[in-house]
Design a protein around this motif. Structure first.
Motif, PDB file in Angstrom:
ATOM      1  N   MET A  84      44.297  39.433  33.563  1.00 56.30           N
ATOM      2  CA  MET A  84      44.249  38.173  35.082  1.00 56.30           C
ATOM      3  C   MET A  84      43.191  38.825  35.805  1.00 56.30           C
ATOM      4  O   MET A  84      41.795  39.693  35.601  1.00 56.30           O
ATOM      5  N   ARG A  85      43.041  37.200  36.607  1.00 55.47           N
ATOM      6  CA  ARG A  85      42.004  37.484  36.975  1.00 55.47           C
ATOM      7  C   ARG A  85      42.343  37.063  39.136  1.00 55.47           C
ATOM      8  O   ARG A  85      43.281  36.742  38.907  1.00 55.47           O
ATOM      9  N   PHE A  86      41.321  37.834  40.053  1.00 57.80           N
ATOM     10  CA  PHE A  86      41.692  38.142  41.074  1.00 57.80           C
ATOM     11  C   PHE A  86      40.828  37.859  42.317  1.00 57.80           C
ATOM     12  O   PHE A  86      39.718  38.122  41.080  1.00 57.80           O
ATOM     13  N   GLU A  87      41.135  37.829  42.974  1.00 56.20           N
ATOM     14  CA  GLU A  87      39.642  37.921  44.112  1.00 56.20           C
ATOM     15  C   GLU A  87      38.396  38.821  43.758  1.00 56.20           C
ATOM     16  O   GLU A  87      37.525  38.693  43.946  1.00 56.20           O
ATOM     17  N   GLY A  88      38.436  40.344  43.905  1.00 58.65           N
ATOM     18  CA  GLY A  88      38.019  41.128  43.625  1.00 58.65           C
ATOM     19  C   GLY A  88      37.958  41.342  41.761  1.00 58.65           C
ATOM     20  O   GLY A  88      37.325  42.329  41.480  1.00 58.65           O
ATOM     21  N   SER A  89      38.245  40.663  40.721  1.00 58.04           N
ATOM     22  CA  SER A  89      38.449  40.913  39.496  1.00 58.04           C
ATOM     23  C   SER A  89      36.501  41.484  39.172  1.00 58.04           C
ATOM     24  O   SER A  89      36.797  41.288  37.995  1.00 58.04           O
ATOM     25  N   PHE A  90      35.632  40.909  39.644  1.00 55.91           N
ATOM     26  CA  PHE A  90      34.474  41.177  39.386  1.00 55.91           C
ATOM     27  C   PHE A  90      34.096  42.618  39.340  1.00 55.91           C
ATOM     28  O   PHE A  90      33.339  43.301  38.785  1.00 55.91           O
ATOM     29  N   LEU A  91      35.012  43.112  40.266  1.00 55.75           N
ATOM     30  CA  LEU A  91      34.541  44.532  39.937  1.00 55.75           C
ATOM     31  C   LEU A  91      35.655  45.631  38.808  1.00 55.75           C
ATOM     32  O   LEU A  91      36.666  45.067  38.981  1.00 55.75           O
ATOM     33  N   ALA A  92      34.944  46.867  38.568  1.00 50.42           N
ATOM     34  CA  ALA A  92      36.410  47.328  38.145  1.00 50.42           C
ATOM     35  C   ALA A  92      37.002  48.241  38.821  1.00 50.42           C
ATOM     36  O   ALA A  92      36.819  48.479  40.107  1.00 50.42           O
ATOM     37  N   VAL A  93      38.014  47.845  38.925  1.00 49.76           N
ATOM     38  CA  VAL A  93      39.899  48.306  39.413  1.00 49.76           C
ATOM     39  C   VAL A  93      39.969  48.943  38.649  1.00 49.76           C
ATOM     40  O   VAL A  93      40.763  49.392  37.742  1.00 49.76           O
ATOM     41  N   LYS A  94      40.053  50.559  39.569  1.00 54.94           N
ATOM     42  CA  LYS A  94      40.454  51.960  39.024  1.00 54.94           C
ATOM     43  C   LYS A  94      41.856  51.582  39.498  1.00 54.94           C
ATOM     44  O   LYS A  94      42.474  51.163  40.069  1.00 54.94           O
ATOM     45  N   PRO A  95      42.847  52.556  38.993  1.00 62.23           N
ATOM     46  CA  PRO A  95      44.260  52.938  38.326  1.00 62.23           C
ATOM     47  C   PRO A  95      44.674  52.374  40.639  1.00 62.23           C
ATOM     48  O   PRO A  95      45.781  52.359  40.613  1.00 62.23           O
ATOM     49  N   ASP A  96      43.778  53.427  40.831  1.00 59.46           N
ATOM     50  CA  ASP A  96      44.176  54.812  42.671  1.00 59.46           C
ATOM     51  C   ASP A  96      43.508  53.383  44.169  1.00 59.46           C
ATOM     52  O   ASP A  96      43.237  53.199  44.788  1.00 59.46           O
ATOM     53  N   ASP A  97      42.946  52.085  43.212  1.00 54.90           N
ATOM     54  CA  ASP A  97      42.513  51.581  43.649  1.00 54.90           C
ATOM     55  C   ASP A  97      42.969  50.756  44.819  1.00 54.90           C
ATOM     56  O   ASP A  97      43.803  50.167  44.403  1.00 54.90           O
ATOM     57  N   ARG A  98      43.026  50.630  45.703  1.00 53.61           N
ATOM     58  CA  ARG A  98      44.022  49.600  47.295  1.00 53.61           C
ATOM     59  C   ARG A  98      43.184  48.120  46.834  1.00 53.61           C
ATOM     60  O   ARG A  98      41.922  48.314  46.900  1.00 53.61           O
ATOM     61  N   LEU A  99      43.877  47.484  47.510  1.00 55.46           N
ATOM     62  CA  LEU A  99      43.630  46.186  47.808  1.00 55.46           C
ATOM     63  C   LEU A  99      43.501  44.832  48.283  1.00 55.46           C
ATOM     64  O   LEU A  99      45.259  45.371  48.790  1.00 55.46           O
ATOM     65  N   GLU A 100      43.574  44.405  48.636  1.00 58.72           N
ATOM     66  CA  GLU A 100      43.948  43.642  50.543  1.00 58.72           C
ATOM     67  C   GLU A 100      44.397  41.812  50.025  1.00 58.72           C
ATOM     68  O   GLU A 100      43.223  41.064  49.530  1.00 58.72           O
ATOM     69  N   CYS A 101      45.347  41.654  50.975  1.00 61.55           N
ATOM     70  CA  CYS A 101      45.490  40.252  50.449  1.00 61.55           C
ATOM     71  C   CYS A 101      44.551  39.418  51.218  1.00 61.55           C
ATOM     72  O   CYS A 101      44.035  39.505  52.456  1.00 61.55           O
ATOM     73  N   GLY A 102      44.362  38.282  50.174  1.00 55.83           N
ATOM     74  CA  GLY A 102      42.330  37.410  50.830  1.00 55.83           C
ATOM     75  C   GLY A 102      43.669  36.477  51.512  1.00 55.83           C
ATOM     76  O   GLY A 102      42.843  35.891  52.977  1.00 55.83           O
ATOM     77  N   ILE A 103      44.863  36.432  52.692  1.00 55.96           N
ATOM     78  CA  ILE A 103      45.392  35.998  53.127  1.00 55.96           C
ATOM     79  C   ILE A 103      46.083  36.535  54.424  1.00 55.96           C
ATOM     80  O   ILE A 103      45.972  35.700  55.264  1.00 55.96           O
ATOM     81  N   CYS A 104      46.764  37.410  54.265  1.00 55.36           N
ATOM     82  CA  CYS A 104      47.064  38.059  55.613  1.00 55.36           C
ATOM     83  C   CYS A 104      46.750  39.528  55.729  1.00 55.36           C
ATOM     84  O   CYS A 104      47.191  39.948  56.693  1.00 55.36           O
ATOM     85  N   TRP A 105      45.361  39.687  54.983  1.00 56.07           N
ATOM     86  CA  TRP A 105      45.313  41.048  54.704  1.00 56.07           C
ATOM     87  C   TRP A 105      46.189  42.657  54.857  1.00 56.07           C
ATOM     88  O   TRP A 105      45.686  43.665  55.147  1.00 56.07           O
ATOM     89  N   TRP A 106      47.518  42.376  54.089  1.00 60.27           N
ATOM     90  CA  TRP A 106      48.222  43.038  53.666  1.00 60.27           C
ATOM     91  C   TRP A 106      47.539  43.987  52.222  1.00 60.27           C
ATOM     92  O   TRP A 106      46.619  43.453  51.835  1.00 60.27           O
ATOM     93  N   VAL A 107      47.869  45.209  53.041  1.00 67.76           N
ATOM     94  CA  VAL A 107      46.738  46.254  51.622  1.00 67.76           C
ATOM     95  C   VAL A 107      47.869  46.447  50.920  1.00 67.76           C
ATOM     96  O   VAL A 107      48.210  47.414  51.459  1.00 67.76           O
ATOM     97  N   TYR A 108      47.711  47.002  49.597  1.00 62.18           N
ATOM     98  CA  TYR A 108      48.589  47.193  48.614  1.00 62.18           C
ATOM     99  C   TYR A 108      47.877  48.653  48.022  1.00 62.18           C
ATOM    100  O   TYR A 108      47.109  48.403  47.769  1.00 62.18           O
ATOM    101  N   ASP A 109      48.568  49.947  48.155  1.00 64.76           N
ATOM    102  CA  ASP A 109      48.048  50.436  47.930  1.00 64.76           C
ATOM    103  C   ASP A 109      48.941  51.530  47.045  1.00 64.76           C
ATOM    104  O   ASP A 109      50.011  51.887  48.072  1.00 64.76           O
TER     105      ASP A 109
END
Length: 66
Positions: A1-26
């Motif tokens: 799956m590709r997403f905006e931050g996919s160039f970074l190594a995403v760890k299981p505990d990483d938080r991600l932020e919506c690029g549209i409304c800035w909601w954060v998935y923790d």
């Protein structure tokens, strides 16, 4: 799956932020709006999961810096 931050190594505990409304998935919090239990990594979210703030698809999320 590709997403905006996919160039970074995403760890299981990483938080991600919506690029549209800035909601954060923790992963520690999960997503009570969509019934995702705490401890669920972003990679483990269902394929049809979308932002509870604005319904943006998963690929619009960016990894938050430390």
């Amino acid at each position: 799956m590709r997403f905006e931050g996919s160039f970074l190594a995403v760890k299981p505990d990483d938080r991600l932020e919506c690029g549209i409304c800035w909601w954060v998935y923790d992963p520690a919090q999960g997503d009570d709006v969509r019934g995702i239990p705490p401890g669920t990594s972003f990679a483990a979210l269902p394929d049809d999961w979308c932002c509870p703030g604005c319904d943006a698809p998963r690929h619009k999320f960016m990894v938050l810096g430390a």
